[in-house]
Design an enzyme around this catalytic site. Sequence first.
Site, mmCIF file in Angstrom:
data_model
loop_
_atom_site.group_PDB
_atom_site.id
_atom_site.type_symbol
_atom_site.label_atom_id
_atom_site.label_comp_id
_atom_site.label_asym_id
_atom_site.label_seq_id
_atom_site.Cartn_x
_atom_site.Cartn_y
_atom_site.Cartn_z
ATOM 1 N N GLU A 173 -5.756 6.978 -1.138
ATOM 2 C CA GLU A 173 -5.783 5.742 -0.347
ATOM 3 C C GLU A 173 -6.361 4.583 -1.149
ATOM 4 O OE1 GLU A 173 -4.382 5.219 2.646
ATOM 5 O OE2 GLU A 173 -3.627 7.255 2.342
ATOM 6 N N HIS A 180 1.544 4.498 -2.846
ATOM 7 C CA HIS A 180 1.647 5.957 -2.727
ATOM 8 C C HIS A 180 2.873 6.467 -3.491
ATOM 9 C CE1 HIS A 180 -1.659 6.603 -0.038
ATOM 10 N NE2 HIS A 180 -1.158 5.857 0.933
ATOM 11 N N HIS A 182 0.838 -1.209 0.000
ATOM 12 C CA HIS A 182 0.000 0.000 0.000
ATOM 13 C C HIS A 182 0.870 1.256 0.000
ATOM 14 C CE1 HIS A 182 -3.260 2.740 1.369
ATOM 15 N NE2 HIS A 182 -2.294 3.272 2.109
ATOM 16 N N GLU A 183 1.878 1.281 0.880
ATOM 17 C CA GLU A 183 2.766 2.446 0.938
ATOM 18 C C GLU A 183 3.549 2.625 -0.362
ATOM 19 O OE1 GLU A 183 2.693 4.622 3.327
ATOM 20 O OE2 GLU A 183 1.234 3.420 4.436
#
Length: 442
Positions: free
Chosen positions: A384, A308, A304-305
Amino acid sequence: MSNLVKLIEDNILYEILALIWLLFLWELYLSYRQRALMMHLVELPSSVKGLMTKDVYEKARIYSLDKLNFSNFKDIYSKLFTTCFLLASCYRHVWQRSIDLTKYFGLNYENEILLSGVCMVLINIIYETIDLPLKIYDTFVIEQKHGFNKEMPLFFVKDKLLKFIVLHVIAIPSLCTMIWIVKNGGDYFFLYLWIFSIFITLVMMILHPEFIAPLFDKYTPLPDGDLRTKIEALATSVNFPLYKLFIVEGSKRSSHSNAYLYGFHKHKRIVLFDTLVKEYYKPAEGETEMKGCETNEILAVLGHELGHWKHSHTLKGFMFAQVSFLINILLYAKLLNHKPMYEAFGFWDSQPTFIGLIIVTMYILILPNTVIQFVFVIIGRKFEFEADRFAKILGHGSALKTALIKLQKDNLGYPLYDKLYSGWHHTHPPLLERLEAIDKED
């Protein structure tokens, strides 16, 4: 009293206070909606069954109610203080105390740059003093009650003093430079001020993780092992230029968990909180249930990070913030010499640059800045979802779901939110929305 009447007659201060309280009432209405929802959903809702037990749900509900009630009290406390502070022309009094202090120490009390630095320190001391009881209650009552606080009183005091010192070591030279730019930048000072703000932001992005953050927390390289090997393989698979991999001792402050990426170009770092990693989690006294994530769940969180990073969310957020700041300083440039604005705050015989900057950015532009903040919330939610989708594309969708559920339980996050409340406040979508999005077909 005559001064107060004059302030009200000038309308500027009256309109600012009216707007502050109107925005507060809007926030209070949203909090009322969320509180009503939590008070109604006492039993475990069907939509949450399977995600958490009734016992965990009740703990999360009570924790969220305590936090919400305290937040409402804190907002009322803050607005009452701000109202009294402005009506009593306290900015003028603090400015005068700054002049008195520079005189007392034999310094040049006519030097506005020096006075601005002194004034900023005095204002921050006032606000920190007013805010201190709230921070103590939040840490040692609410967080302590629900098992999250790990700070001892002495550590708390040292931490706050160190933060205050570090803040002013950085902020005073920055402010003095900004005042000098305004005074000497001519008609295009706002452009030079904007460039300087970008420069300072970039410098802080370099200095903070390398020199400032280690002053407060212990960062150690993640030891060799299965977790490190798999994280390095994950980074390589998406061409992430991993330079260093740290684990930070966040457990000495709180049992809340987190992970993040930082760094420029080919010098990227990954930081894991020890509370995130199951094998590093240190249970509090009397705590029987182990918290933290398994290796596959940590990889999903990092996926997930990395989403980003892959979608340049940090860069986009940085650009959005700089555009927002540019709007603020452009309007500040228009109002820089607007005498009624200063008079409304008690400055009838002077127009300090620093005070003008506070008035414009904190009060005059409160409405457009609130709108900008709401836009940022909308953008943040989009980011997100994009990051979650990236983790799913990497093959970590199922593990990400279990990680999100586990982190929600470990942090006692309440899973259900009123749509208006969540839409106004949450840059991170609620758990159920994220799980639903992960389950959707591409």
